[in-house]
Design a protein around this motif. Sequence first.
Motif, mmCIF file in Angstrom:
data_model
loop_
_atom_site.group_PDB
_atom_site.id
_atom_site.type_symbol
_atom_site.label_atom_id
_atom_site.label_comp_id
_atom_site.label_asym_id
_atom_site.label_seq_id
_atom_site.Cartn_x
_atom_site.Cartn_y
_atom_site.Cartn_z
ATOM 1 N N LYS A 167 0.890 -1.465 0.096
ATOM 2 C CA LYS A 167 -0.001 -0.043 -0.121
ATOM 3 C C LYS A 167 0.774 1.192 -0.137
ATOM 4 O O LYS A 167 0.330 2.289 0.011
ATOM 5 C CB LYS A 167 -0.889 -0.020 1.180
ATOM 6 N N ASP A 168 2.249 1.113 -0.080
ATOM 7 C CA ASP A 168 3.058 2.160 -0.269
ATOM 8 C C ASP A 168 2.872 3.188 1.146
ATOM 9 O O ASP A 168 2.929 4.465 1.072
ATOM 10 C CB ASP A 168 2.884 3.363 -1.144
ATOM 11 N N GLU A 169 2.660 2.297 2.189
ATOM 12 C CA GLU A 169 2.476 3.208 3.536
ATOM 13 C C GLU A 169 3.690 3.260 4.354
ATOM 14 O O GLU A 169 4.402 2.735 4.852
ATOM 15 C CB GLU A 169 1.687 2.286 4.388
ATOM 16 N N HIS A 170 4.149 4.611 4.002
ATOM 17 C CA HIS A 170 5.444 5.149 4.930
ATOM 18 C C HIS A 170 5.380 6.620 4.934
ATOM 19 O O HIS A 170 4.612 7.292 4.127
ATOM 20 C CB HIS A 170 6.632 4.556 3.964
ATOM 21 N N GLY A 171 6.304 6.966 5.867
ATOM 22 C CA GLY A 171 6.439 8.507 6.000
ATOM 23 C C GLY A 171 7.104 9.211 4.857
ATOM 24 O O GLY A 171 7.397 8.470 3.921
ATOM 25 N N THR A 172 6.984 10.402 5.172
ATOM 26 C CA THR A 172 7.572 11.363 4.212
ATOM 27 C C THR A 172 8.748 12.432 4.612
ATOM 28 O O THR A 172 8.706 13.420 4.560
ATOM 29 C CB THR A 172 6.617 12.096 3.119
ATOM 30 N N GLN A 173 9.400 11.873 5.767
ATOM 31 C CA GLN A 173 10.113 12.756 6.419
ATOM 32 C C GLN A 173 11.513 12.579 5.593
ATOM 33 O O GLN A 173 12.013 11.704 4.940
ATOM 34 C CB GLN A 173 10.506 12.316 8.015
ATOM 35 N N PHE A 174 12.268 13.850 5.861
ATOM 36 C CA PHE A 174 13.638 13.991 5.335
ATOM 37 C C PHE A 174 14.710 14.165 6.761
ATOM 38 O O PHE A 174 14.305 14.795 7.630
ATOM 39 C CB PHE A 174 14.046 14.870 4.465
ATOM 40 N N PHE A 175 15.952 13.638 6.557
ATOM 41 C CA PHE A 175 16.804 13.616 7.668
ATOM 42 C C PHE A 175 18.060 14.386 7.036
ATOM 43 O O PHE A 175 18.581 13.808 6.181
ATOM 44 C CB PHE A 175 17.127 12.280 8.192
ATOM 45 N N LEU A 176 18.482 15.394 8.066
ATOM 46 C CA LEU A 176 19.448 16.162 7.685
ATOM 47 C C LEU A 176 20.745 15.778 8.741
ATOM 48 O O LEU A 176 20.311 16.120 9.839
ATOM 49 C CB LEU A 176 19.244 17.600 7.441
ATOM 50 N N ILE A 177 21.816 15.585 8.439
ATOM 51 C CA ILE A 177 22.894 15.335 9.353
ATOM 52 C C ILE A 177 23.920 16.427 8.930
ATOM 53 O O ILE A 177 24.519 16.356 7.720
ATOM 54 C CB ILE A 177 23.432 13.863 9.247
ATOM 55 N N PRO A 178 24.483 17.226 10.043
ATOM 56 C CA PRO A 178 25.312 18.293 9.643
ATOM 57 C C PRO A 178 26.707 17.654 9.858
ATOM 58 O O PRO A 178 26.984 16.762 10.090
ATOM 59 C CB PRO A 178 25.064 19.235 10.729
ATOM 60 N N PRO A 179 27.541 18.679 9.275
ATOM 61 C CA PRO A 179 29.049 18.001 9.037
ATOM 62 C C PRO A 179 29.639 17.511 10.414
ATOM 63 O O PRO A 179 30.464 16.893 10.322
ATOM 64 C CB PRO A 179 29.868 19.261 8.437
ATOM 65 N N ASN A 180 29.082 18.173 11.640
ATOM 66 C CA ASN A 180 29.618 17.753 12.787
ATOM 67 C C ASN A 180 29.105 16.417 13.318
ATOM 68 O O ASN A 180 29.732 15.810 14.440
ATOM 69 C CB ASN A 180 29.364 19.005 14.042
ATOM 70 N N ARG A 181 28.160 16.047 12.447
ATOM 71 C CA ARG A 181 27.604 14.263 12.834
ATOM 72 C C ARG A 181 27.097 14.122 14.252
ATOM 73 O O ARG A 181 27.159 12.979 14.719
ATOM 74 C CB ARG A 181 28.834 13.371 12.485
#
Length: 183
Positions: free
Chosen positions: A145-159
């Motif tokens: 059913k393509d049931e999944h979220g639509t988030q994006f994750f950003l990880i800065p250079p300092n990790r």
Amino acid sequence: MELKRWIQRLLWVFVVFLLVGISSLLHFFSSTYRKIPCEICEFQFDSVPKPNWIVIYPGLVGCGKKCPIALENLRQFQSRFPNTKFSFYFLVTDPKETEEGIQNYLAYYQTSLAIQALRPKSAEEVQFYRRLGAYLPEHPVLKQKDEHGTQFFLIPPNRKVVYALPKLGEDDWIQIQKEMNKE
């Protein structure tokens, strides 16, 4: 008369504090991203050049609804900020997916975006991505059913942290940049 002026001044001070407090609350709640400490980011992404921001989109291989739109958003995001170095990852959320299936799905997007597949390698990583809100399907019907979220994750250079965003927007990016510059 003096009591009346004193009460008026006190009322004005109260109103000013109330407005400042409401303004602060609105600013706090209007932020659309979450900042989460990342215990695994430094060692998980040790091969990524240090100045790069890491952008992860968790999706389903074969998804025909949300993922194509999200991957196009990644491409547009990269073009809006040409002076920033990014490393893009498609977090494969189904552990049963084959390498061939993943590569076939990403091949089209890789013509305009340097995106790599990312698979959790340990139970700790799976837990971490679940904590972020990445959907890792456990039942085949949900995947169909393509049931999944639509988030994006950003990880800065300092990790050290992960920014979880419901969408990649310029306002959030600018706010995150300001926050990073303060550190």
